[in-house]
Design an enzyme around this catalytic site. Sequence first.
Site, PDB file in Angstrom:
ATOM      1  N   GLY A 209       3.666  21.089  60.722  1.00 45.20           N
ATOM      2  CA  GLY A 209       2.299  20.686  61.047  1.00 45.20           C
ATOM      3  C   GLY A 209       1.416  21.846  61.459  1.00 45.20           C
ATOM      4  O   GLY A 209       1.588  22.976  61.005  1.00 45.20           O
ATOM      5  N   GLU A 210       0.476  21.549  62.358  1.00 45.74           N
ATOM      6  CA  GLU A 210      -0.616  22.488  62.609  1.00 45.74           C
ATOM      7  C   GLU A 210      -0.593  23.073  64.008  1.00 45.74           C
ATOM      8  O   GLU A 210      -0.104  22.450  64.934  1.00 45.74           O
ATOM      9  CB  GLU A 210      -1.939  21.722  62.476  1.00 45.74           C
ATOM     10  N   VAL A 211      -1.194  24.268  64.108  1.00 47.93           N
ATOM     11  CA  VAL A 211      -1.414  24.847  65.429  1.00 47.93           C
ATOM     12  C   VAL A 211      -2.923  24.927  65.651  1.00 47.93           C
ATOM     13  O   VAL A 211      -3.656  25.409  64.788  1.00 47.93           O
ATOM     14  CB  VAL A 211      -0.758  26.243  65.552  1.00 47.93           C
ATOM     15  N   ASP A 325      14.927  32.943  63.459  1.00 47.67           N
ATOM     16  CA  ASP A 325      13.822  32.961  62.494  1.00 47.67           C
ATOM     17  C   ASP A 325      12.845  34.088  62.850  1.00 47.67           C
ATOM     18  O   ASP A 325      11.619  33.888  62.899  1.00 47.67           O
ATOM     19  CB  ASP A 325      13.130  31.602  62.472  1.00 47.67           C
TER      20      ASP A 325
HETATM   21  P1  ADP Z   1       5.993  26.606  62.881  1.00 50.04           P
HETATM   22  O1  ADP Z   1       7.156  26.201  63.727  1.00 50.04           O
HETATM   23  O2  ADP Z   1       5.350  25.432  62.224  1.00 50.04           O
HETATM   24  O3  ADP Z   1       6.336  27.733  61.948  1.00 50.04           O
HETATM   25  P2  ADP Z   1       4.637  28.495  64.602  1.00 50.04           P
HETATM   26  O4  ADP Z   1       4.902  28.310  66.065  1.00 50.04           O
HETATM   27  O5  ADP Z   1       5.420  29.583  63.930  1.00 50.04           O
HETATM   28  O6  ADP Z   1       4.835  27.110  63.850  1.00 50.04           O
HETATM   29  O7  ADP Z   1       3.064  28.729  64.401  1.00 50.04           O
HETATM   30  C1  ADP Z   1       2.482  28.810  63.096  1.00 50.04           C
HETATM   31  C2  ADP Z   1       1.303  29.780  63.103  1.00 50.04           C
HETATM   32  O8  ADP Z   1       0.296  29.338  64.031  1.00 50.04           O
HETATM   33  C3  ADP Z   1       1.673  31.203  63.560  1.00 50.04           C
HETATM   34  O9  ADP Z   1       2.139  32.000  62.480  1.00 50.04           O
HETATM   35  C4  ADP Z   1       0.343  31.703  64.102  1.00 50.04           C
HETATM   36  O10 ADP Z   1      -0.477  32.154  63.039  1.00 50.04           O
HETATM   37  C5  ADP Z   1      -0.291  30.445  64.697  1.00 50.04           C
HETATM   38  N1  ADP Z   1       0.012  30.338  66.145  1.00 50.04           N
HETATM   39  C6  ADP Z   1       1.102  29.754  66.698  1.00 50.04           C
HETATM   40  N2  ADP Z   1       1.086  29.811  68.035  1.00 50.04           N
HETATM   41  C7  ADP Z   1      -0.047  30.483  68.364  1.00 50.04           C
HETATM   42  C8  ADP Z   1      -0.631  30.900  69.627  1.00 50.04           C
HETATM   43  N3  ADP Z   1      -0.048  30.625  70.779  1.00 50.04           N
HETATM   44  N4  ADP Z   1      -1.799  31.573  69.594  1.00 50.04           N
HETATM   45  C9  ADP Z   1      -2.400  31.858  68.407  1.00 50.04           C
HETATM   46  N5  ADP Z   1      -1.905  31.503  67.196  1.00 50.04           N
HETATM   47  C10 ADP Z   1      -0.737  30.821  67.162  1.00 50.04           C
HETATM   48 MG    MG Z   2       6.859  29.609  62.449  1.00 53.30          MG
END
Ligand code: ADP
Ligand code: MG
Length: 495
Positions: A209-211, A325
């Site tokens: 999903g989304e962040v 990962d």
């Molecule tokens: P997933 O488990 O879906 O891979 P991630 O935690 O890796 O999710 O986050 C996906 C993307 O969202 C990251 O590569 C980054 O670009 C953005 N992102 C995630 N957490 C943050 C944060 N705390 N601040 C800014 N950007 C974030």
């Molecule tokens: Mg990720």
Amino acid sequence: MRRALRSGLRAAALILAACAALGTGLTCVCHWCEKTNFTCETEGACWASVMLTNGKQEVVKTCLSILELNAEVFCHDSRSVTRRQCCYTDFCNNITIHLPLDENSSRKPALRPVEWTVIITIPVCVLSVVVLLTLYTYQGHHCRFKKKKRPNIEEPLSECSLVNPGKSLKDLIFDMTTSGSGSGLPLLVQRTIARTIVLQEIVGKGRFGEVWRGKWCGEDVAVKIFSSRDERSWFREAEMYQTIMLRHENILGFIAADNKDNGTWTQLWLVSEYYEQGSLFDYLNSNTVTVEGIIKLTFSIASGLAHLHMEIVGTQGKPAIAHRDVKSKNILVKRNETCAIADLGLAVKHDSVLNTIDIPQNPRVGTKRYMAPEILDDAMNLNIFESFKRADIYALGLVYWEISQRCSVGGIVEEYQLPYHDVVPSDPSIEDMRRVVCEQKLRPNIPNQWQNCEALRVMGRIMRECWYANGAARLTALRIKKTISQLCMQKHSKA
Ligand code: ADP
Ligand code: MG
């Protein structure tokens, strides 16, 4: 006077709770305890609350732990937008609870945030001016007025002042984690924070999903939203971040987890500190790096990974954790150009007493491009926890290559490229990777001109020692951290 009365009440509550703890504990009504017939047991207090969320009254009844009872914000609060109360006998929270304005709210429209601001700020300002003038006149001192930050009218001010009386999220987390179990905020505080965040924009997408960037009481936060079918991943990641003693400046700062049922589906949120520069992948795509930059970025990643990998022994200790990962999209860049390791969704913990790993193992998780040779050819020894750490180190070497590639040597800078960009397709299969990494034994190219720059020469050596086919021969995160810190000291002594 009010403070004394409050401390008195709190002391009484804690004594009652302590008495309850000596006995058998309390049974209370609990809204989200389907598995235990909507009841819960506690040695703290029963709790009932009603709060105004998106214009609707939301009633919650549950148990409070002694720790939560200690956190001042839960009991004896009664105002127009929230009401909370604690009690100390079995099922005493099985009561009807309303907001004071309840009867009127259907007829009168609720005050808008801007009206609240006017009602609150004008008397406060007038009072402040009177007090300051009085002080000025009687003591003859000069007063300096600090510019006041204008409240953001989008935000639910009442909840901010409730959980956050003049404190930043960092202070709040520091206070509550150092006085408590050291693993995170009490669950009710997490829930209260999560429910008062206003989402602003999507900043990233990943596996689940989304962040989003969200606002909480004027502060930016990141909100990772999982779909309900990924509940296990949400739970797992939240649990990982709340491992005792995990908090570290180079690991993403976890704030809260919340699962909110809106009647049709469950929204699963993971709230963390927000880093406006985004992932290291985004950063390297749009920035080149100086030698100092390389040292800062690589040192901070090694520090975060060394902390994750390290076991701390003791009652307040931390198990060794392997990330599984490691890649530039799972590392975030802070404002000061240091990094924080994120996305602990696939991480595993080691139980050193039983020598076991906390979840059943599927070794081929992670991202194919970054998989170590022993994972690609299915030769990893899953019974040794060190194997997981060694696979992280291989991937760390690839991340270091991505960073170093963006450093200008003799005025030439390469475009940003993913590792193995020149030998595998854009979404490589395990077989593509196995052929390149295991059979042909290829690794990313270390350019000759790196030999002309001390930092790049050392980085090249570290990378080679991260990429050995034999995992046991690879460097450890701690060793890498020490080597880079020596590089940093040399640089400073020369300067
Ligand atoms: P997933 O488990 O879906 O891979 P991630 O935690 O890796 O999710 O986050 C996906 C993307 O969202 C990251 O590569 C980054 O670009 C953005 N992102 C995630 N957490 C943050 C944060 N705390 N601040 C800014 N950007 C974030
Ligand atoms: Mg990720």
